[in-house]
Design a protein around this motif. Structure first.
Motif, PDB file in Angstrom:
ATOM      1  N   GLY A  33       0.831  -1.196   0.000  1.00  0.00           N
ATOM      2  CA  GLY A  33       0.000   0.000   0.000  1.00  0.00           C
ATOM      3  C   GLY A  33       0.862   1.240   0.000  1.00  0.00           C
ATOM      4  N   ASN A  34       0.224   2.377  -0.143  1.00  0.00           N
ATOM      5  CA  ASN A  34       0.978   3.621  -0.199  1.00  0.00           C
ATOM      6  C   ASN A  34       0.363   4.652   0.735  1.00  0.00           C
ATOM      7  N   GLU A  35       1.192   5.452   1.364  1.00  0.00           N
ATOM      8  CA  GLU A  35       0.665   6.489   2.252  1.00  0.00           C
ATOM      9  C   GLU A  35       1.319   7.839   1.975  1.00  0.00           C
ATOM     10  N   VAL A  36       0.809   8.871   2.621  1.00  0.00           N
ATOM     11  CA  VAL A  36       1.270  10.227   2.337  1.00  0.00           C
ATOM     12  C   VAL A  36       2.025  10.792   3.531  1.00  0.00           C
ATOM     13  N   HIS A  37       3.242  11.262   3.285  1.00  0.00           N
ATOM     14  CA  HIS A  37       4.041  11.920   4.327  1.00  0.00           C
ATOM     15  C   HIS A  37       4.545  13.255   3.779  1.00  0.00           C
ATOM     16  N   GLY A  38       5.001  14.120   4.680  1.00  0.00           N
ATOM     17  CA  GLY A  38       5.631  15.369   4.238  1.00  0.00           C
ATOM     18  C   GLY A  38       4.628  16.470   3.962  1.00  0.00           C
ATOM     19  N   MET A  39       5.035  17.385   3.097  1.00  0.00           N
ATOM     20  CA  MET A  39       4.233  18.572   2.783  1.00  0.00           C
ATOM     21  C   MET A  39       2.799  18.216   2.441  1.00  0.00           C
ATOM     22  N   ALA A  40       2.656  17.150   1.616  1.00  0.00           N
ATOM     23  CA  ALA A  40       1.337  16.771   1.127  1.00  0.00           C
ATOM     24  C   ALA A  40       0.414  16.405   2.287  1.00  0.00           C
ATOM     25  N   GLN A  41       1.000  16.036   3.417  1.00  0.00           N
ATOM     26  CA  GLN A  41       0.236  15.536   4.546  1.00  0.00           C
ATOM     27  C   GLN A  41      -0.256  16.692   5.421  1.00  0.00           C
ATOM     28  N   GLY A  43      -2.270  19.051   6.575  1.00  0.00           N
ATOM     29  CA  GLY A  43      -3.588  19.682   6.560  1.00  0.00           C
ATOM     30  C   GLY A  43      -4.311  19.650   5.236  1.00  0.00           C
ATOM     31  N   GLY A  44      -3.731  19.032   4.219  1.00  0.00           N
ATOM     32  CA  GLY A  44      -4.378  18.984   2.909  1.00  0.00           C
ATOM     33  C   GLY A  44      -5.046  17.640   2.670  1.00  0.00           C
ATOM     34  N   SER A  45      -5.548  17.438   1.436  1.00  0.00           N
ATOM     35  CA  SER A  45      -6.179  16.168   1.078  1.00  0.00           C
ATOM     36  C   SER A  45      -5.140  15.055   1.139  1.00  0.00           C
ATOM     37  N   VAL A  46      -5.469  13.952   1.779  1.00  0.00           N
ATOM     38  CA  VAL A  46      -4.549  12.817   1.752  1.00  0.00           C
ATOM     39  C   VAL A  46      -5.284  11.555   1.310  1.00  0.00           C
ATOM     40  N   ILE A  47      -4.513  10.672   0.698  1.00  0.00           N
ATOM     41  CA  ILE A  47      -5.094   9.427   0.200  1.00  0.00           C
ATOM     42  C   ILE A  47      -4.115   8.284   0.452  1.00  0.00           C
ATOM     43  N   SER A  48      -4.639   7.208   1.022  1.00  0.00           N
ATOM     44  CA  SER A  48      -3.848   5.995   1.229  1.00  0.00           C
ATOM     45  C   SER A  48      -4.421   4.902   0.346  1.00  0.00           C
ATOM     46  N   HIS A  49      -3.518   4.175  -0.306  1.00  0.00           N
ATOM     47  CA  HIS A  49      -3.951   3.008  -1.083  1.00  0.00           C
ATOM     48  C   HIS A  49      -3.505   1.772  -0.324  1.00  0.00           C
ATOM     49  N   PHE A  50      -4.272   0.706  -0.440  1.00  0.00           N
ATOM     50  CA  PHE A  50      -3.944  -0.466   0.352  1.00  0.00           C
ATOM     51  C   PHE A  50      -4.473  -1.709  -0.350  1.00  0.00           C
ATOM     52  N   LYS A  51      -3.569  -2.639  -0.659  1.00  0.00           N
ATOM     53  CA  LYS A  51      -3.992  -3.835  -1.407  1.00  0.00           C
ATOM     54  C   LYS A  51      -3.557  -5.102  -0.682  1.00  0.00           C
ATOM     55  N   VAL A  52      -4.489  -6.023  -0.545  1.00  0.00           N
ATOM     56  CA  VAL A  52      -4.182  -7.312   0.080  1.00  0.00           C
ATOM     57  C   VAL A  52      -4.267  -8.368  -1.009  1.00  0.00           C
ATOM     58  N   GLY A  53      -3.201  -9.146  -1.168  1.00  0.00           N
ATOM     59  CA  GLY A  53      -3.206 -10.186  -2.196  1.00  0.00           C
ATOM     60  C   GLY A  53      -1.951 -10.093  -3.033  1.00  0.00           C
ATOM     61  N   ASP A  54      -1.992 -10.769  -4.172  1.00  0.00           N
ATOM     62  CA  ASP A  54      -0.787 -10.906  -4.976  1.00  0.00           C
ATOM     63  C   ASP A  54      -0.624  -9.710  -5.919  1.00  0.00           C
ATOM     64  N   TYR A  55      -0.254  -8.587  -5.364  1.00  0.00           N
ATOM     65  CA  TYR A  55      -0.082  -7.381  -6.186  1.00  0.00           C
ATOM     66  C   TYR A  55       1.354  -6.897  -6.103  1.00  0.00           C
ATOM     67  N   ARG A  56       1.769  -6.159  -7.124  1.00  0.00           N
ATOM     68  CA  ARG A  56       3.121  -5.615  -7.150  1.00  0.00           C
ATOM     69  C   ARG A  56       3.150  -4.111  -6.867  1.00  0.00           C
ATOM     70  N   SER A  57       2.129  -3.406  -7.341  1.00  0.00           N
ATOM     71  CA  SER A  57       2.166  -1.949  -7.199  1.00  0.00           C
ATOM     72  C   SER A  57       1.284  -1.528  -6.028  1.00  0.00           C
ATOM     73  N   PRO A  58       1.653  -0.435  -5.376  1.00  0.00           N
ATOM     74  CA  PRO A  58       0.889  -0.014  -4.203  1.00  0.00           C
ATOM     75  C   PRO A  58      -0.377   0.768  -4.543  1.00  0.00           C
ATOM     76  N   LEU A  59      -0.562   1.116  -5.809  1.00  0.00           N
ATOM     77  CA  LEU A  59      -1.665   2.023  -6.148  1.00  0.00           C
ATOM     78  C   LEU A  59      -2.893   1.291  -6.662  1.00  0.00           C
ATOM     79  N   VAL A  60      -4.054   1.784  -6.255  1.00  0.00           N
ATOM     80  CA  VAL A  60      -5.332   1.248  -6.731  1.00  0.00           C
ATOM     81  C   VAL A  60      -5.757   2.092  -7.934  1.00  0.00           C
ATOM     82  N   SER A  61      -6.123   1.447  -9.018  1.00  0.00           N
ATOM     83  CA  SER A  61      -6.593   2.198 -10.191  1.00  0.00           C
ATOM     84  C   SER A  61      -8.017   2.667  -9.954  1.00  0.00           C
ATOM     85  N   GLU A  62      -8.389   3.755 -10.637  1.00  0.00           N
ATOM     86  CA  GLU A  62      -9.757   4.241 -10.539  1.00  0.00           C
ATOM     87  C   GLU A  62     -10.720   3.140 -10.972  1.00  0.00           C
TER      88      GLU A  62
END
Lengths: 185, 620
Positions: A33-41, A43-62
């Motif tokens: 999965g992927n999380e947001v740290h730093g400037m982006a975090q 007080g602004g919009s934040v988004i975490s992606h999280f996948k369980v299973g046989d995946y390689r990339s941390p991002l969820v497609s729309e």
């Protein structure tokens, strides 16, 4: 299993994905999965992606998230495109009429989205002395109340027990119960 | 199998660094690299490893200390973000030519997007510039695996090796095996050899050709022995498209192909983008009628090809030249190369809702209760017509309060002030200049500029916003505090005021950032001093960062609706998440979701007295 968790920087989103991760690891499932740290975090919009299973990339497609957990109604609505048809939308609302927009209602019904809105701030005001830091556990409680994609109460509670700082454990378990009650009063 | 844990990419890298026997680890924090060094310290503490772990005052300091440890034979590691490597460019470029002794790993984390950076630059390009090998991981687990191989490569050839994670590697969590042991480091004994350790022109004339031979040898190794990072995911039967992919783009592409259930696309993963294993890549491209190159962020693989016209990429605009290669971007590119149109889900109702509800992304902003907000309000109020240079860090968010005019680079608040002073001087003018930068930034690169401004007699006020930590990157210590990453390790604190006086600054004062009235008065005094004596004046605004959660008095506030005239002054110049403007009522109201009852806004922010501290017994 693909989750997208959205909110505003500082709402404690990272803890939620840690709990979800712990549950998956205990089941012996791979996680990325992927999380947001730093400037982006900050007080602004934040988004975490999280996948369980046989995946390689941390991002969820729309259009591919099974569950969208929104700590904030506006961020949740803005991120609805991530949810697949028939997905679950858990959303903390601060205005009771938040989901009344006609276009929004049409989108939710067209896509057969299972929507679970709850007044998180009001619940925390009433039962937790207005401490909004527990919003993340409240939302986990609601998720397990819905049995969102196989989240079982016992597993979530066990993971909470292991990951909570000792001084917050009791309050976290209470917030979890409150979240469960949102679904099963 | 050992115990598994869900680790952040930066934590996975860190434990691999300790496991590889790194003896000296240095860094300067910067997103997305910041968590690596604290995790090295934590892992070394847990395992009892002897690693010396330190924050440098800036990336140049950190890099130089690490590479010198390698001169002495120690295994070393320097960690920074991509723009940090700009600061460390001088020792990086010359150190690249050295025949090093201990393994030297440079971790330079890139930020495609960018999410938290002032550039979208590609560190792999920097590796190519210095001719040092670069490893480009596609996920946290691979990044960790690459660390050990990087040290082996570095020690075999005596060369710096760069590991280049991107935000989606550094800040991704993945199930990774927990490290339970560490290798012993290498023997440390500095052998005097001035010719080896001092690159005089005559030495460089020999070292450069040697360096070229060395990088050619490494290229051959990458082509032959590095199949674990440079490997093909073949298509079933004849491939309709061959994609050369590096970094996270490879992982995303694999997930997309699995999702689509497609097996007619062949992928060549390139984990060693410089020097490019050309034989592999050129052969792969030659075997496919249609080829495509996906890499972040610059065309580094592309530019090393003898004939890049044989593959689509950035050179012909097929791949966008800026921005992150997100799944939806890669989907669009790959399907269009296959001659297909992506099936876009219908979200017209949702788009209409978002538009009607006027939902826009929430901008980053200073936390409620942040002392910087009070400082900026005081700075702006003291001399409204002043030019306000700022810097890189939380205080760049002072733009939300219209109290920041420029933010160039780390330490730029000082030197940009000098430039403004000089430009006005050239036309016979004196214009008030009140700059702001943070405590860590002051030490990072503020000091040389300040010294130069004292020397050259530049009149401006430099406000150091001291919140007792490096806040934006997650709360690291700095020289002003004296804290160090490893347990039981203490440094010496260097007070900001002493450092400023040491640079020859004659006006140095400190105020509590929460006291906005006193702060504004101090700014006026400081500017008078600066103008009169033609010299920089330093003013320290001090108050702990909200992230430190230091207990402080709670002063609940209220907005008096009858006094609020809807002028938006508090929204435009105070910009606190705890205050919102109700467009229907045309009045400001309190957003209790975010208000932390710091009470600053009740201390003279509203020109009409509409924001007031609540009297005891009143409820919000």
């Amino acid at each position: 299993m693909k989750y997208v968790i959205v909110g505003i920087g500082g709402q404690g989103i990272l803890f939620t994905s840690k709990v979800l991760g712990k549950i998956a690891i205990d089941k012996g499932l791979p996680v990325i999965g992927n999380e947001v740290h730093g400037m982006a975090q900050r007080g602004g919009s934040v988004i975490s992606h999280f996948k369980v299973g046989d995946y390689r990339s941390p991002l969820v497609s729309e259009g591919h998230a099974d569950v969208l957990m929104a700590f904030d109604q506006n961020e949740g609505i803005r991120s609805l495109a991530f949810l697949r048809e028939g997905g679950t939308f858990l959303v903390n609302i601060n205005e009771p009429c938040a989901l009344e927009n006609a276009h929004l209602k049409k989108h939710l019904s067209d896509k057969k989205i299972q929507t679970c809105p709850f007044l998180g701030y009001e619940i925390l005001d009433r039962h937790m002395g207005g401490n909004y830091l527990f919003l993340n556990v409240l939302i986990l409680g609601a998720a397990s109340g819905m049995k969102a994609e196989g989240l079982e109460e016992e597993q979530v509670a066990a993971a909470l027990k292991e990951l909570s700082p000792p001084k917050h454990l009791k309050a976290n378990l209470k917030a979890f119960e409150l979240g469960m009650k949102v679904i099963n009063p | 199998m050992g115990k598994k844990a869900l680790l952040l990419g930066n934590e996975a890298i860190a434990q691999a660094v300790v496991a590889a026997g790194c003896q000296v680890a240095t860094a300067y924090p910067g997103t997305p690299s910041s968590e690596v060094l604290p995790a090295i310290a934590a892992c070394a503490d847990r395992l009892g490893a002897p690693t010396v772990v330190e924050w440098g005052a800036n990336e140049k300091v950190a890099f130089e200390a690490a590479i010198a440890a390698s001169f002495a034979g120690a295994r070393a590691c320097a960690v920074m973000k991509q723009v940090g490597l700009n600061v460390a460019a001088d020792p990086f470029m010359s150190g690249a030519l050295f025949q090093l002794k201990g393994g030297m790993l440079l971790i330079s984390a890139d930020d495609p997007g960018p999410h938290s950076s002032q550039t979208e630059q590609d560190s792999r390009f920097f590796a190519m510039f210095a001719k040092v090998p670069c490893l480009d991981p596609s996920d946290p687990a691979e990044a960790a695996a690459m660390v050990k191989d990087a040290y082996t490569l570095s020690e075999k050839h005596g060369v710096i090796v760069m590991l280049r994670p991107t935000t989606r590697v550094s800040h991704s969590r993945q199930t990774v095996e927990v490290v339970e042991g560490f290798e012993l480091g290498t023997p440390v004994k500095f052998e005097k050899d001035a010719e080896r350790w001092s690159p005089l022109p005559a030495t460089v004339r020999r070292a450069h050709p040697h360096h070229n031979t060395r990088i050619t040898r490494i290229q051959k190794e990458f082509e032959v022995d590095w199949g674990r990072y440079n490997r093909e995911r073949p298509a079933k039967g004849k491939a309709a498209l061959g994609v050369v992919a590096g970094g996270v783009a490879f992982s995303i592409l694999c997930d997309l192909l699995d999702e689509w259930g497609r097996d007619d696309v062949a992928v060549l993963k390139v984990g060693t983008p410089y020097p490019l294993p050309s034989a592999l890549v050129e052969d792969f491209i030659a075997r496919h009628e249609k080829a495509l190159i996906l890499e972040e962020i610059y065309p580094v693989i592309e530019m090393q090809l003898l004939n890049r016209a044989k593959a689509d990429g950035r050179w012909n605009g097929v791949v966008p030249s800026a921005g992150e290669l997100l799944p939806e971007v890669i989907e669009r590119i790959v399907l269009s190369r296959l001659g297909e149109t992506p099936s876009e889900p219908d979200v017209s109702e949702l788009s209409a809702a978002v538009e009607e509800l006027k939902l826009t992304p929430r901008k980053p902003q200073l936390c409620a209760g942040c002392p910087h907000r009070a400082s900026f309000f005081a700075i702006r109020r003291a001399i409204p017509k002043a030019i306000n240079p700022s810097d890189i860090g939380c205080y760049s968010l002072g733009v939300n309060q219209k109290a920041v005019d420029t933010a160039l680079c780390m330490g730029g608040a000082v030197t940009v002030s000098s430039g403004f002073y000089m430009a006005h001087k050239a036309t016979g003018q004196t214009h008030p200049i009140v700059a702001a930068l943070g405590d860590s930034t002051f030490f990072h690169m503020g000091l040389p500029g300040l010294l130069s401004a004292v020397y050259n007699k530049h009149a401006f006020v430099l406000c150091v916003l001291d919140n007792s930590l490096t806040a934006m990157t997650g709360g690291q210590p700095h020289p002003g505090l004296g804290g160090k990453p490893r347990k039981n390790d203490k440094g010496t604190a260097v007070p900001i005021e002493a450092a400023a006086r040491g640079c020859g600054v004659s006006f140095v004062e400190a105020v509590d950032a929460y006291s906005m009235g006193a702060g504004a008065e101090a700014v006026k005094r400081a500017w008078e001093h600066a103008k009169t004596h033609s010299t920089p004046a330093v003013l320290v605004f001090r108050h702990p960062c909200m992230l430190l959660r230091v207990p402080q008095e709670k002063i609940p506030v209220t907005v008096l609706e009858d006094k609020c005239i809807g002028c938006r002054y508090c929204i435009d110049y105070f910009a606190c998440p705890g205050l919102v403007f109700d467009e229907e009522k045309r009045k400001t109201s309190l957003d209790i979701r975010f208000c932390v009852s710091c009470g600053i806004c009740a201390a003279g922010v509203c020109p009409h007295g509409a924001i007031a501290a609540q009297k005891e017994g009143e409820s919000a």
